[in-house]
Structure formats: structure tokens, C-alpha cells
Design a protein around this motif. Structure first.
Motif, PDB file in Angstrom:
ATOM      1  N   ALA A 185       8.382 -58.380 -39.194  1.00 31.36           N
ATOM      2  CA  ALA A 185       7.943 -57.534 -40.316  1.00 31.36           C
ATOM      3  C   ALA A 185       8.287 -56.080 -40.035  1.00 31.36           C
ATOM      4  O   ALA A 185       7.941 -55.540 -38.980  1.00 31.36           O
ATOM      5  CB  ALA A 185       6.443 -57.694 -40.531  1.00 31.36           C
ATOM      6  N   THR A 186       8.964 -55.444 -40.976  1.00 23.71           N
ATOM      7  CA  THR A 186       9.393 -54.053 -40.826  1.00 23.71           C
ATOM      8  C   THR A 186       8.992 -53.240 -42.052  1.00 23.71           C
ATOM      9  O   THR A 186       8.692 -53.804 -43.108  1.00 23.71           O
ATOM     10  CB  THR A 186      10.917 -53.974 -40.653  1.00 23.71           C
ATOM     11  OG1 THR A 186      11.543 -54.498 -41.833  1.00 23.71           O
ATOM     12  CG2 THR A 186      11.383 -54.789 -39.443  1.00 23.71           C
ATOM     13  N   LEU A 187       9.025 -51.915 -41.922  1.00 23.09           N
ATOM     14  CA  LEU A 187       8.682 -51.051 -43.046  1.00 23.09           C
ATOM     15  C   LEU A 187       9.821 -50.935 -44.050  1.00 23.09           C
ATOM     16  O   LEU A 187       9.594 -50.715 -45.233  1.00 23.09           O
ATOM     17  CB  LEU A 187       8.285 -49.658 -42.544  1.00 23.09           C
ATOM     18  CG  LEU A 187       6.933 -49.549 -41.839  1.00 23.09           C
ATOM     19  CD1 LEU A 187       6.708 -48.122 -41.365  1.00 23.09           C
ATOM     20  CD2 LEU A 187       5.799 -49.992 -42.748  1.00 23.09           C
ATOM     21  N   THR A 188      11.072 -51.046 -43.568  1.00 23.42           N
ATOM     22  CA  THR A 188      12.239 -50.952 -44.441  1.00 23.42           C
ATOM     23  C   THR A 188      13.186 -52.116 -44.142  1.00 23.42           C
ATOM     24  O   THR A 188      13.016 -52.839 -43.160  1.00 23.42           O
ATOM     25  CB  THR A 188      13.000 -49.626 -44.228  1.00 23.42           C
ATOM     26  OG1 THR A 188      13.686 -49.667 -42.959  1.00 23.42           O
ATOM     27  CG2 THR A 188      12.050 -48.437 -44.247  1.00 23.42           C
ATOM     28  N   GLU A 189      14.202 -52.266 -44.984  1.00 26.49           N
ATOM     29  CA  GLU A 189      15.178 -53.338 -44.796  1.00 26.49           C
ATOM     30  C   GLU A 189      16.404 -52.874 -44.002  1.00 26.49           C
ATOM     31  O   GLU A 189      17.395 -53.593 -43.915  1.00 26.49           O
ATOM     32  CB  GLU A 189      15.632 -53.864 -46.161  1.00 26.49           C
ATOM     33  CG  GLU A 189      14.518 -54.504 -46.982  1.00 26.49           C
ATOM     34  CD  GLU A 189      15.013 -55.013 -48.319  1.00 26.49           C
ATOM     35  OE1 GLU A 189      16.133 -54.614 -48.724  1.00 26.49           O
ATOM     36  OE2 GLU A 189      14.299 -55.815 -48.955  1.00 26.49           O
ATOM     37  N   HIS A 241      17.489 -55.426 -41.319  1.00 28.51           N
ATOM     38  CA  HIS A 241      17.283 -56.845 -41.592  1.00 28.51           C
ATOM     39  C   HIS A 241      18.517 -57.688 -41.273  1.00 28.51           C
ATOM     40  O   HIS A 241      18.401 -58.832 -40.823  1.00 28.51           O
ATOM     41  CB  HIS A 241      16.844 -57.056 -43.044  1.00 28.51           C
ATOM     42  CG  HIS A 241      15.396 -56.771 -43.256  1.00 28.51           C
ATOM     43  ND1 HIS A 241      14.702 -57.148 -44.385  1.00 28.51           N
ATOM     44  CD2 HIS A 241      14.485 -56.147 -42.459  1.00 28.51           C
ATOM     45  CE1 HIS A 241      13.442 -56.774 -44.285  1.00 28.51           C
ATOM     46  NE2 HIS A 241      13.286 -56.148 -43.132  1.00 28.51           N
ATOM     47  N   LEU A 281       9.672 -57.504 -45.241  1.00 36.44           N
ATOM     48  CA  LEU A 281       8.990 -56.227 -45.355  1.00 36.44           C
ATOM     49  C   LEU A 281       7.494 -56.427 -45.095  1.00 36.44           C
ATOM     50  O   LEU A 281       6.902 -57.397 -45.581  1.00 36.44           O
ATOM     51  CB  LEU A 281       9.195 -55.629 -46.738  1.00 36.44           C
ATOM     52  CG  LEU A 281      10.596 -55.095 -47.049  1.00 36.44           C
ATOM     53  CD1 LEU A 281      10.679 -54.682 -48.508  1.00 36.44           C
ATOM     54  CD2 LEU A 281      10.941 -53.925 -46.141  1.00 36.44           C
ATOM     55  N   SER A 336       5.121 -54.977 -46.348  1.00 43.23           N
ATOM     56  CA  SER A 336       4.403 -54.945 -47.620  1.00 43.23           C
ATOM     57  C   SER A 336       4.479 -56.275 -48.367  1.00 43.23           C
ATOM     58  O   SER A 336       3.711 -56.511 -49.305  1.00 43.23           O
ATOM     59  CB  SER A 336       4.962 -53.834 -48.509  1.00 43.23           C
ATOM     60  OG  SER A 336       6.358 -54.026 -48.736  1.00 43.23           O
ATOM     61  N   ASP A 337       5.408 -57.148 -47.966  1.00 42.63           N
ATOM     62  CA  ASP A 337       5.586 -58.426 -48.652  1.00 42.63           C
ATOM     63  C   ASP A 337       4.990 -59.604 -47.890  1.00 42.63           C
ATOM     64  O   ASP A 337       5.235 -60.763 -48.258  1.00 42.63           O
ATOM     65  CB  ASP A 337       7.077 -58.698 -48.885  1.00 42.63           C
ATOM     66  CG  ASP A 337       7.671 -57.760 -49.925  1.00 42.63           C
ATOM     67  OD1 ASP A 337       6.893 -57.200 -50.724  1.00 42.63           O
ATOM     68  OD2 ASP A 337       8.901 -57.586 -49.925  1.00 42.63           O
TER      69      ASP A 337
END
Length: 298
Positions: free
Chosen positions: A64-68, A71, A83, A85-86
């Protein structure tokens, strides 16, 4: 007047339709026992993921990361990027590791608590904290029972530790390094060390920190552990070891030392971290015995 019963076939169809129309009543997805969620898939998080997949080849590792931004790289490494957030709240993991730095969150404790919402009941979490939470600055030895700092940065980290209580292990890590990352790299780059030359700095290699995380996941001991290589060096010794290495020796020179009243890289004397508990209870041993030994080989 008697009520007419619905035919059995029609009753079954109505029941099935009602069930399908009520997704909120569906149970959360069962956690696979070997799968891992890594929140904060940076330098340390990716090494944890790599080591976990080496030991658990069939495991799925979600990063899980803050941005893509990374990826694509994470997929190439065999990870499933997502993400933060997802994160699907109906998806649970038997193991959750939180490696994201406090600088990326306005409410660090809340960010950790939110990530732990993905931990399955009875699952094991590991939070990578920092040994900077200790107040000791007179050069004495500190273990998990050491007095804690009341600085704002320490309190922020301790609030995140509190979110993990009862759910997993907290690893208070010494300063992380590898060949190109760590205090040595920064000091040699800027040419100035903002701190007393004799002040002690505790270190641990990124790979050894990752192995401590994996050991903690496997041991399932929900306590606080200090993680350090056990060989603290002075700021001057760190710079000397780097300058003498093959990696830096041909182009690096010793930086100058400044010791202002407020030292951003630590106090005047520092401390000596005792990682005996992690060695004994987790069965953890650092591959790299000291920063000086590592640099001498590179």
C-alpha cells in the motif's frame, strides 16, 4: 382467513434475491494465513516484502502506497500494489507491517490505526518505530525500559506505537543505512556534520531491520523491541569508515563538525542501544555486525 403458503421453489428464489440485495450483511473476506500487507512500501517496506516472499513463496504480498508512482516497479518485484486510500475494508490480512514515515501524515497515530483496520482477528502486526523516542543522551545504555523523550517528534511516534498495543510488535529501530543511504551519505554530501564529533549514533542495516520485522511477525510476540547492531559509533567514526571505503574513498573528504546549541541529528553524547531482547526472544541476529565492518567490505 388462512394465509396461502408460497411454493417452496418461489420461497427459495425470494430468499436468494434478498441475500444478494444485502451486501452489507456479507462477512469480511477470510484472511489467507501467509498473506502480508505492507503499508509504506519504501526502502524498508520493499525489503520486508522481498524477504517474506523468499520465506513464504506462496504468499501474496500487497504493498500500500500513497501514490502510484512506483506501482510498476512493485509489480515487477512480484507485489500487488494498491493505494492506501483504496484499501478494501472487507479484505483482511493475517500479517500487517507499517513502515510509512511520520513525515507523510498529519496524524500519524490515526494513519497507523487506519492501516490496522485491515488486520484479521488474531492477526499479527509490526510497526517500525524509532529509537529516537528514548530520552537518554549521556552515552549510557538503553533497553526497552528506558525513559522516553517528551519532545513533539517522540510523542508523535509514541502515539502511533499506542495504536499497535495488543495487536502486534513495535520495533524501535536504530538509524537505518545501506551503502548509499544513511547519515554517512548525507554528511559527506553536504560536507558538514551538525553535531558533536564524539556523539554516539546507533545503526542497523536496512536488510537487518527487514529481517527483524519478519522475525517479529513469525514470533507473534506483541511487545516492544529495540533493534540495533549493538556497535554504536561516534559521528567522526562513521565519517572515517565511509571515507575509507571503496565506495566513497576516491572522491570523499572528511566533513567539518559543528555543534550548535540545538542538534538536529541528536544530542551531544547519544546513547548505547541494547537489542538483547530482540536477539533472545525473536531469535534475531544482524548479518552486518557494525557499520564500520560493512563499509570496510565495500
Amino acid at each position: 382467513m388462512s394465509r396461502r403458503r408460497l411454493p417452496a421453489a418461489l420461497l427459495a428464489a425470494v430468499t436468494l434475491w434478498c441475500t444478494a440485495r444485502a451486501p452489507s450483511m456479507a462477512p469480511a473476506m477470510t484472511a489467507e494465513p501467509k498473506d502480508l500487507l505492507v503499508v509504506g512500501a519504501g526502502v524498508l517496506g520493499r525489503r520486508v516484502a522481498k524477504l517474506w516472499r523468499q520465506e513464504m513463496p506462496q504468499a501474496k504480498v500487497v504493498a500500500a502506497t500513497l501514490t502510484e508512482a512506483h506501482h510498476g516497479e512493485l509489480r515487477e518485484e512480484g507485489l500487488e500494489p494498491i493505494l492506501a486510500s483504496d484499501l478494501d475494508k472487507s479484505r483482511r490480512f493475517a500479517q500487517v507491517v507499517f513502515c510509512a514515515p511520520p513525515s507523510r501524515s498529519s496524524d500519524y497515530g490515526a494513519a497507523v490505526a487506519e492501516a490496522l483496520a485491515a488486520l484479521a482477528e488474531g492477526g499479527m502486526a509490526v510497526f517500525t518505530s524509532s529509537a529516537s523516542v528514548f530520552a537518554e543522551d549521556s552515552g549510557q545504555t538503553v533497553d526497552e525500559s528506558g525513559a522516553l523523550s517528551d519532545s513533539s517528534s517522540a510523542q508523535r511516534m509514541l502515539s502511533a506505537e499506542a495504536a499497535v498495543a495488543g495487536k502486534g510488535a513495535v520495533l524501535r529501530l536504530a538509524g537505518l543505512y545501506d551503502l548509499d543511504r544513511g547519515p554517512h551519505s548525507y554528511w559527506l554530501k553536504v560536507g558538514v556534520v551538525k553535531g558533536a564529533p564524539a556523539g554516539l549514533i546507533n545503526l542497523v542495516h536496512y536488510d537487518d531491520a527487514a529481517s527483524a520485522v519478519v522475525k517479529a511477525l513469525q514470533a507473534k510476540i506483541r511487545e516492544v523491541f529495540v533493534v540495533a547492531d549493538g556497535q554504536p559509533l561516534s559521528r567522526r567514526e562513521i565519517c572515517e569508515a565511509a571515507v575509507a571505503s571503496k565506495r566513497y574513498g576516491e572522491k570523499a573528504t572528511m566533513p567539518r563538525f559543528e555543534a550548535p546549541a540545538e542538534l538536529p541529528m541528536g544530542g551531544a553524547n547519544g546513547k548505547r542501544l541494547d537489542a538483547g531482547k530482540a536477539r533472545q526472544q525473536l531469535g534475531w541476529q544482524p548479518r552486518y555486525a557494525s557499520f564500520a565492518e560493512f563499509m570496510a567490505a565495500h
